[in-house]
Design an enzyme around this catalytic site. Structure first.
Site, PDB file in Angstrom:
ATOM      1  N   HIS C 128     -43.730 -19.253  11.290  1.00  0.00           N
ATOM      2  CA  HIS C 128     -43.296 -19.318  12.212  1.00  0.00           C
ATOM      3  C   HIS C 128     -43.946 -20.057  12.890  1.00  0.00           C
ATOM      4  O   HIS C 128     -45.332 -20.793  12.675  1.00  0.00           O
ATOM      5  CB  HIS C 128     -44.209 -17.621  13.385  1.00  0.00           C
ATOM      6  CG  HIS C 128     -43.939 -17.262  15.076  1.00  0.00           C
ATOM      7  ND1 HIS C 128     -44.509 -18.491  15.363  1.00  0.00           N
ATOM      8  CD2 HIS C 128     -42.981 -16.765  15.271  1.00  0.00           C
ATOM      9  CE1 HIS C 128     -44.362 -17.780  17.114  1.00  0.00           C
ATOM     10  NE2 HIS C 128     -43.508 -16.639  16.244  1.00  0.00           N
ATOM     11  N   ASP C 205     -51.136 -15.220   8.529  1.00  0.00           N
ATOM     12  CA  ASP C 205     -51.000 -14.985   9.906  1.00  0.00           C
ATOM     13  C   ASP C 205     -50.192 -13.510   9.881  1.00  0.00           C
ATOM     14  O   ASP C 205     -49.186 -12.896   9.394  1.00  0.00           O
ATOM     15  CB  ASP C 205     -49.330 -16.037  10.542  1.00  0.00           C
ATOM     16  CG  ASP C 205     -49.278 -16.121  11.138  1.00  0.00           C
ATOM     17  OD1 ASP C 205     -48.941 -14.422  12.073  1.00  0.00           O
ATOM     18  OD2 ASP C 205     -47.432 -15.808  11.877  1.00  0.00           O
ATOM     19  N   GLN C 208     -46.910 -10.160  11.892  1.00  0.00           N
ATOM     20  CA  GLN C 208     -45.575  -9.016  11.390  1.00  0.00           C
ATOM     21  C   GLN C 208     -45.998  -8.120   9.952  1.00  0.00           C
ATOM     22  O   GLN C 208     -45.599  -7.659   9.511  1.00  0.00           O
ATOM     23  CB  GLN C 208     -44.411  -9.706  10.851  1.00  0.00           C
ATOM     24  CG  GLN C 208     -44.034 -10.526  11.775  1.00  0.00           C
ATOM     25  CD  GLN C 208     -43.576 -10.563  12.961  1.00  0.00           C
ATOM     26  OE1 GLN C 208     -42.680  -8.659  13.539  1.00  0.00           O
ATOM     27  NE2 GLN C 208     -42.857 -10.629  14.456  1.00  0.00           N
ATOM     28  N   LYS C 231     -46.848  -6.521  19.361  1.00  0.00           N
ATOM     29  CA  LYS C 231     -46.646  -6.807  18.104  1.00  0.00           C
ATOM     30  C   LYS C 231     -46.755  -5.444  17.806  1.00  0.00           C
ATOM     31  O   LYS C 231     -45.909  -5.215  16.382  1.00  0.00           O
ATOM     32  CB  LYS C 231     -46.193  -7.720  18.016  1.00  0.00           C
ATOM     33  CG  LYS C 231     -45.617  -8.592  18.263  1.00  0.00           C
ATOM     34  CD  LYS C 231     -45.561  -9.889  17.279  1.00  0.00           C
ATOM     35  CE  LYS C 231     -45.687 -11.491  17.254  1.00  0.00           C
ATOM     36  NZ  LYS C 231     -43.765 -11.638  17.891  1.00  0.00           N
ATOM     37  N   CYS C 369     -38.166 -18.736  16.246  1.00  0.00           N
ATOM     38  CA  CYS C 369     -39.053 -19.738  16.599  1.00  0.00           C
ATOM     39  C   CYS C 369     -39.625 -20.472  15.256  1.00  0.00           C
ATOM     40  O   CYS C 369     -40.977 -20.236  14.717  1.00  0.00           O
ATOM     41  CB  CYS C 369     -41.217 -19.466  17.237  1.00  0.00           C
ATOM     42  SG  CYS C 369     -40.350 -19.052  19.145  1.00  0.00           S
TER      43      CYS C 369
HETATM   44  C1  LIG Z   1     -44.861 -14.518  12.142  1.00  0.00           C
HETATM   45  C2  LIG Z   1     -45.090 -14.627  13.454  1.00  0.00           C
HETATM   46  N1  LIG Z   1     -46.310 -15.521  14.353  1.00  0.00           N
HETATM   47  C3  LIG Z   1     -46.867 -15.736  14.884  1.00  0.00           C
HETATM   48  C4  LIG Z   1     -46.842 -15.341  15.781  1.00  0.00           C
HETATM   49  C5  LIG Z   1     -46.965 -15.814  17.449  1.00  0.00           C
HETATM   50  O1  LIG Z   1     -47.528 -14.737  17.856  1.00  0.00           O
HETATM   51  P1  LIG Z   1     -47.915 -14.576  19.978  1.00  0.00           P
HETATM   52  O2  LIG Z   1     -46.806 -14.901  20.421  1.00  0.00           O
HETATM   53  O3  LIG Z   1     -48.390 -13.142  19.962  1.00  0.00           O
HETATM   54  O4  LIG Z   1     -49.232 -15.259  19.186  1.00  0.00           O
HETATM   55  C6  LIG Z   1     -45.241 -14.226  15.497  1.00  0.00           C
HETATM   56  C7  LIG Z   1     -44.668 -13.536  17.073  1.00  0.00           C
HETATM   57  O5  LIG Z   1     -43.271 -14.226  17.168  1.00  0.00           O
HETATM   58  C8  LIG Z   1     -44.607 -14.423  14.800  1.00  0.00           C
HETATM   59  O6  LIG Z   1     -43.570 -13.541  14.505  1.00  0.00           O
END
Ligand SMILES: Cc1ncc(COP(=O)(O)O)c(C=O)c1O
Ligand SMILES: Cc1ncc(COP(=O)(O)O)c(C=O)c1O
Lengths: 411, 154, 411, 154
Positions: C128, C205, C208, C231, C369
């Protein structure tokens, strides 16, 4: 623009705040700690809950109905903020997690890449740690110097001496709108005027300004204005950095992630437009929805009404406190808003806090995240009562009576 | 007397007020063998504790300086009264007993040298104040352990 | 530890989520966009509202009753997080505004001061933007290099090639637990094992991962683990950076402000202990209270139950989608969780999103993203359906039926 | 036919589907005098618009390339049909009219060259899709203004 100024019984407003309608230690709560964090009207609490029950989804990137509704709610709140502080454009309204993040953003994104040894950041002696430590960090990182304008014994910025300190080595000025520990309203007009003449940007820490005064960033003429949602009757985890477009445009992004980019490849990343460039990741959507509801609530009353109601109540509080034998007021500036610090006899403020709490009166005690200010007065802390428009004269009377009890116990 | 005043006098007993106003062993101890700082960032209490431990491992004398609320000063004052003359190991055990007692553990019996600490029992109803009462005792443990960083109460 | 694994009708859980009980365009909502942001159970919505109605005040510095209650609620939630991910100590649980902030914190505080030209940050091709852009920024700032481990056509990390890339120039490895666009579960054990042998820290990270798997950071052996509250059925504006104490201790603070300091003077500032050193300013108190309530809710079901229920549902979804004529699944890793990306005929995903929305089916479309990942597959975007434990087979059937309608319209 | 299908056919009218499948003037325009990029970051639509403006200030020819959803491609295709042959000033006015019309302003009357854009009226019910329909028109304005940065729809 706010409603015409009128005199209203605070009781009308007080009933809107569920948390105020409770007893603590068997006594009806008197909440005099709004400078630390304000209570929320039911309208805000309900707006957040309703959003979660009906409309929640992630913003900006979704084509489905809930995502669309969430985006409209979130971006709609940004428009409300813009109007509330009279920013010129919604691109100048960066949503942050609070005042602290807003100031760190300016320190790291605006200052860090440009500061060189010999440059100065000028602040005052009455700042909150949020308007001190970010500058200390960036000075350490760049070799710049933190310069502090003195205050007098009343807790007022020594304006003449501050103006003298504004020389061409000053890269940025950080100054509170209203000092959180003492309630001092700072001489923004004079400082900004002088800074403008030399082309020096001014960041105003408005955490204690926005909840109490009618703020118009264009009329002030500041370059940055930072504030927190939770001090203006909205949710924690929300805040705003207003920045003049020209300056925001010139700044590199601070944090990286989703939403702050237009295009990412491993070779090259194109950042998004303002204000999104500075909003990396999923924002505090429900919090911002609540912030919008708080603004609606405040606009319905009118900030001018709030300011004049509070001014009168503040004067009453100061007058009543002065009658208490053995009290020593800390902070006697000519222009004050909301907060009053004091000491009573030689009772430690922490003990005072407990004794007042036991009578249902919530005040804050200690250094108020303004240790250098405390050092200036040779104190380790004070007791501080801070007002919002939901307070009234009864609250002040209860405070004074509770101080009397404290004297009895420590007699 | 109102209920408030009564409750409050349970917290601010005579003995507590006396020790906070007239702290025993207050001031710097020259030729201390052990010393430690205690900081309670929540309310700004700050104290420095001094001990002189003799070769046999007994606390020959102790003192403290600093500033704080009535509870923390009284507790520090009572501490210096209580540990002077004790073997180090026993003083260490006191830290634990007092911490448990103030956290509300009734079974933490107070040895005779700690009898007077009963006066602080009132803090148990005020969670934010327990830290004031235990600050000096955290510093005592740090001093005995020769810790370099200040003891805090978080 | 979670409750014993049992089979439960998802309907039991679904009723707990008010937002799912609504119609969109006249059809009962089918929410298949939880990977973007999950819905909240009533228990979370109510916990936040109750906190605001009864207990709100600022945390940490107050002696009065509300402040005490707020502090207990906030710090109590930290303890819940610690237990939920089995961190060794509460000092290792830093509360942030989300995954994005957590990763930026590591990039700026852990990496920036130590990276030198020639050093590498190693990530994978399926990350992401939140696990790409912060590293790009810090590489630009330091002259380090961003190295990308390839993936195969199924959307799996090419493990052998990734392990080869782990050499002594690698300063840190960033890798998703579960890829948001494709649902791929990454081979953390092997990567972490190899990294440990060379003493290279690994940041996972987990945005998910946490909502779908039973996460135990000590068993994983990672050094940092980042995730978002929104999430995992909690509020937006909340997140967690788990970090091993030794590493967190070694890092300078990132942001300056209240609460992250023990003592401030203009000469010298002493930072607070972990985890407070990294939590500058008033935190998102009500959000964190909601996060605690979300964890309570999840613990009552048990993450192992959730994982096994979802696995079965995911398999069903994949099988049903495969039956749709003209579908092309993107992401066919052996181990997957929650998300499935796909294309249908030559219908642009954005059009598909609108047509499905019109039938009450909420999916996400676009680049998710994860633009570099899209580039890898030569796509500008996909349609993505993502599951949570509140989904069921009916939802999948409705999705498949809606795709049929889309084919009709574009026939 | 179900209500859903009917509503959707209001959005995806024959003309829209036709222009999206068989976009007119698709491809790079050699010897273009004006060009601009349009990006819709929300859904990944990306297009580049080319114009050749003659000395008299008329748009002699136009074309576009890129990829996007049916709505944005159809809109771009309709655009190139509509503006080819127009004086620059009139093309500029078209940008405004189309934007108003798609934003739901019924009073924004469409001149005869824009008649076919009625086919896009269906997007008005889909706020997230209006940006797709206006993207090419934003790019047209950028091209005429010789803007350096890509037009976006935010
Ligand atoms: C794998 C992953 N990493 C990072 C993020 C970023 O999370 P946040 O937007 O809650 O900071 C997301 C969510 O969009 C994600 O799915
Ligand atoms: C004057 C002032 N500045 C900054 C802050 C920091 O605000 P926050 O903690 O919401 O980031 C505060 C609040 O404590 C404040 O009163």
């Amino acid at each position: 623009m706010g409603a015409p100024v009128r005199t209203i019984a605070a009781a009308d407003w007080r009933a809107d705040f569920p948390a105020l309608n409770q007893s603590v230690h068997g006594q009806p709560l008197v909440y005099l700690d709004s400078a630390a964090s304000a209570q929320q009207p039911g309208a805000v609490i309900d707006a957040v809950a309703r959003y979660q029950r009906e409309d929640h989804a992630n913003v900006h990137r979704g084509v489905h109905t809930l995502s669309q509704r969430a985006t409209e709610a979130y971006e709609g709140a940004r428009d409300k903020v813009r109007e509330f502080i009279n920013a010129g454009s919604r691109t100048e309204v960066v949503l942050t997690s609070g005042t602290t993040e807003a100031i760190n953003l300016v320190a790291q994104s605006f200052c860090r890449p440009r500061l060189a040894p010999g440059d100065k950041i000028l602040i005052t002696h009455l700042e909150h740690h949020a308007n001190i430590v970010p500058w200390q960090l960036v000075c350490e990182q760049t070799g710049a110097e933190l310069v502090v304008a003195p205050i007098n014994d009343k807790g007022e910025v020594e304006l003449d001496r501050m103006l003298e300190l504004i020389d061409d080595k000053v890269f940025l000025i950080g100054i509170a709108h209203v000092a959180n520990a003492l309630g001092t309203v700072c001489p923004l007009d004079e400082v900004i005027e002088q800074a403008r003449q030399r082309g020096i940007p001014v960041l105003v820490d408005g955490a204690q300004g926005v909840p109490h005064l009618d703020v118009d960033v264009q009329a002030l003429g500041c370059d940055f204005y930072a504030f927190s949602g939770h001090k203006m009757f909205g949710p924690t985890g929300t805040g705003v950095l207003y920045g003049r477009e020209e300056l925001l445009e010139s700044m590199p992004p601070w944090q990286g992630g989703g939403d702050m980019i237009l295009e990412v490849s491993f070779e090259k990343t194109i950042y998004n437009e303002l204000p999104y460039k500075f909003e990396a990741g999923t924002p505090n959507i429900s919090g911002v929805v609540g912030l919008g509801a708080a603004i609606d609530y405040l606009q319905a009353i009118g900030m001018a009404n709030i300011a004049s109601y509070e001014q009168e109540l503040h004067d009453y509080m100061v007058a009543e406190l002065q009658k208490v034998e053995g009290i020593r007021l800390i902070g006697e500036a000519r222009h004050k808003a909301s907060a009053q610090s004091f000491l009573l006899d030689d009772i430690h403020s922490h003990d005072l806090g407990t004794i007042l709490d036991h009578q249902g009166v919530a005040i804050r005690t200690g250094h108020h995240c303004a240790m250098p200010l405390m050092q200036r007065f040779g104190l380790s802390g004070t007791a501080r009562a801070s007002l919002a428009f939901y307070n009234n004269r009864d609250d002040v009377d209860r405070l004074v009576a509770a101080l009397g009890k404290a004297k009895e116990i420590f007699a | 007397m109102t209920a408030t005043a009564r409750d409050m006098q349970d917290l601010y007993r005579e003995l507590v007020l006396d020790h906070s106003r007239n702290p025993r062993h207050f001031g710097r101890l020259e030729d201390a063998t052990h010393t430690a700082d205690g900081i309670n960032p929540l309310c700004g209490d700050k104290l420095r504790l001094y001990l002189r431990v003799d070769d046999a491992g007994n606390i020959e004398s102790s003192s403290f300086e600093g500033s704080g609320c009535a509870i923390s000063v009284a507790s520090a004052s009572l501490l210096t009264d209580a540990v002077t003359g004790l073997p180090v190991e026993q003083a260490r055990r006191c830290c634990a007993t007092v911490a448990e007692r103030l956290a509300g553990d009734e079974s933490a019996e107070l040895a005779s040298n700690l009898e007077k600490l009963r006066a602080l029992d009132g803090v148990r109803q005020y969670p934010s104040r327990i830290k004031c009462a235990t600050l000096a005792w955290h510093a005592l443990r740090s001093a005995l352990n020769h810790d370099a960083v200040p003891a805090t109460t978080e």
